[in-house]
Write an enzyme that holds these catalytic residues in place. Sequence first.
Site, PDB file in Angstrom:
ATOM      1  N   CYS A  51      19.473  30.578 -38.352  1.00  0.00           N
ATOM      2  CA  CYS A  51      20.406  29.932 -39.286  1.00  0.00           C
ATOM      3  C   CYS A  51      20.846  28.581 -38.734  1.00  0.00           C
ATOM      4  O   CYS A  51      21.326  28.494 -37.604  1.00  0.00           O
ATOM      5  CB  CYS A  51      21.614  30.841 -39.496  1.00  0.00           C
ATOM      6  SG  CYS A  51      22.986  30.035 -40.324  1.00  0.00           S
ATOM      7  N   HIS A 164      25.117  31.912 -44.680  1.00  0.00           N
ATOM      8  CA  HIS A 164      26.223  31.607 -43.763  1.00  0.00           C
ATOM      9  C   HIS A 164      27.394  31.033 -44.579  1.00  0.00           C
ATOM     10  O   HIS A 164      27.185  30.144 -45.395  1.00  0.00           O
ATOM     11  CB  HIS A 164      25.774  30.599 -42.690  1.00  0.00           C
ATOM     12  CG  HIS A 164      26.741  30.498 -41.553  1.00  0.00           C
ATOM     13  ND1 HIS A 164      26.493  31.017 -40.305  1.00  0.00           N
ATOM     14  CD2 HIS A 164      27.990  29.984 -41.499  1.00  0.00           C
ATOM     15  CE1 HIS A 164      27.530  30.806 -39.532  1.00  0.00           C
ATOM     16  NE2 HIS A 164      28.471  30.184 -40.240  1.00  0.00           N
ATOM     17  N   HIS A 166      29.813  28.839 -46.053  1.00  0.00           N
ATOM     18  CA  HIS A 166      30.035  27.394 -45.945  1.00  0.00           C
ATOM     19  C   HIS A 166      30.229  26.757 -47.310  1.00  0.00           C
ATOM     20  O   HIS A 166      29.876  27.332 -48.335  1.00  0.00           O
ATOM     21  CB  HIS A 166      28.846  26.726 -45.241  1.00  0.00           C
ATOM     22  CG  HIS A 166      27.602  26.641 -46.088  1.00  0.00           C
ATOM     23  ND1 HIS A 166      26.792  27.723 -46.340  1.00  0.00           N
ATOM     24  CD2 HIS A 166      27.047  25.600 -46.768  1.00  0.00           C
ATOM     25  CE1 HIS A 166      25.781  27.351 -47.109  1.00  0.00           C
ATOM     26  NE2 HIS A 166      25.917  26.078 -47.398  1.00  0.00           N
ATOM     27  N   GLN A 168      30.772  22.533 -49.240  1.00  0.00           N
ATOM     28  CA  GLN A 168      30.395  21.133 -49.072  1.00  0.00           C
ATOM     29  C   GLN A 168      31.511  20.212 -49.542  1.00  0.00           C
ATOM     30  O   GLN A 168      32.373  20.618 -50.323  1.00  0.00           O
ATOM     31  CB  GLN A 168      29.147  20.835 -49.905  1.00  0.00           C
ATOM     32  CG  GLN A 168      27.949  21.670 -49.516  1.00  0.00           C
ATOM     33  CD  GLN A 168      26.693  21.130 -50.180  1.00  0.00           C
ATOM     34  OE1 GLN A 168      26.386  19.948 -50.093  1.00  0.00           O
ATOM     35  NE2 GLN A 168      25.975  22.000 -50.858  1.00  0.00           N
TER      36      GLN A 168
END
Length: 346
Positions: A51, A164, A166, A168
Amino acid sequence: MNSELNNIPHKRYNILTGEWILVSPHRTKRPWQGKTEENKSHKKETYDPSCYLCPGNTRASGETNPDYKEPYSFINDFSSLLPDSPEINFQEGLLKAESERGICKVVCFSPDHSHTLPLMEVEDITRVVQTWKKEYLELGAEEDINYVQIFENKGAIMGCSNPHPHGQIWSQSSIPTEILKKSSKFREYWEQHKKSILSDYLEQELEAGERILDENEHFVSLIPYWAVWPFEAMIIPKRHLQHIGQLNEAEEEAYAEIIKKLTIKYDNLFETFFPYSSGIHQIPTDGKDYPEWHFHMSFYPPLLRSATVKKFMVGYEMFAGPQRDITAEQAAARLNDLSPIHYSLQ
Ligand SMILES: [Zn+2]
């Protein structure tokens, strides 16, 4: 609400964009066929050596992630916008283009590869909120940055290839279309009433109650009256704030708590890691005053009847405008019927 609307095709008005949505509740008379995925365990490793977002791993750019313990943000290796694009204003007959500058970042919510927002502790989500706040203020302070869009695409169905946890942040020199639309509706109402349209809307929704999902001391989550996506939701601060930089400590925590509760309900709906795009709409960072603005977060999830049946925006919706079958009230009732404890922990 006028109960006749539950049985007849009608359209609803979005007070924030000035657009209409077609609602066809008579098409959902058939019983609810919600089904759940076979694999409920979703056991994932806390670290994945392949990852590019896990701590200590090397990304495609050749950079190595630090051994981070808290939310970690960095400039996107494949940024859609660049800070140093040359300035171009092109016009030739009816063809027009302008260069756009910007900075795109990635925010890892947690070092733990197996986590998602609903499975994180409130204090860890609070750190994500604090990271959003810091990034909004720092990016917004850059001379060329006039708008900062914080968002999360969750799930492969939303085009997110890496599980994962996350999100932006895309920040840019011009103010995008959705923000211009909302700015004009906020301003229109402000000029007439000297109040935030979302403060008045919140008051009306809390009185009606039927679209409310959750409420704490500082925030409310609800299915907006004009929702387009089947289980679209909004999180609105009770205090009339223009941007997340104004959140105090208690509000940061209350915000994290309501995000956790909403995303648990989402996962519990079809007992799956519920996909969505979520984003925060707040004032531009062009240095002007926007007293009329009231920041809010929206969740647009594509799933309709099960973990595999997605709503498609095709046909009428592509050519005319958005349409939905289940009403906002039905969607709120379904989510409110679910357990507040994540299905994987039950
Ligand atoms: Zn990872």
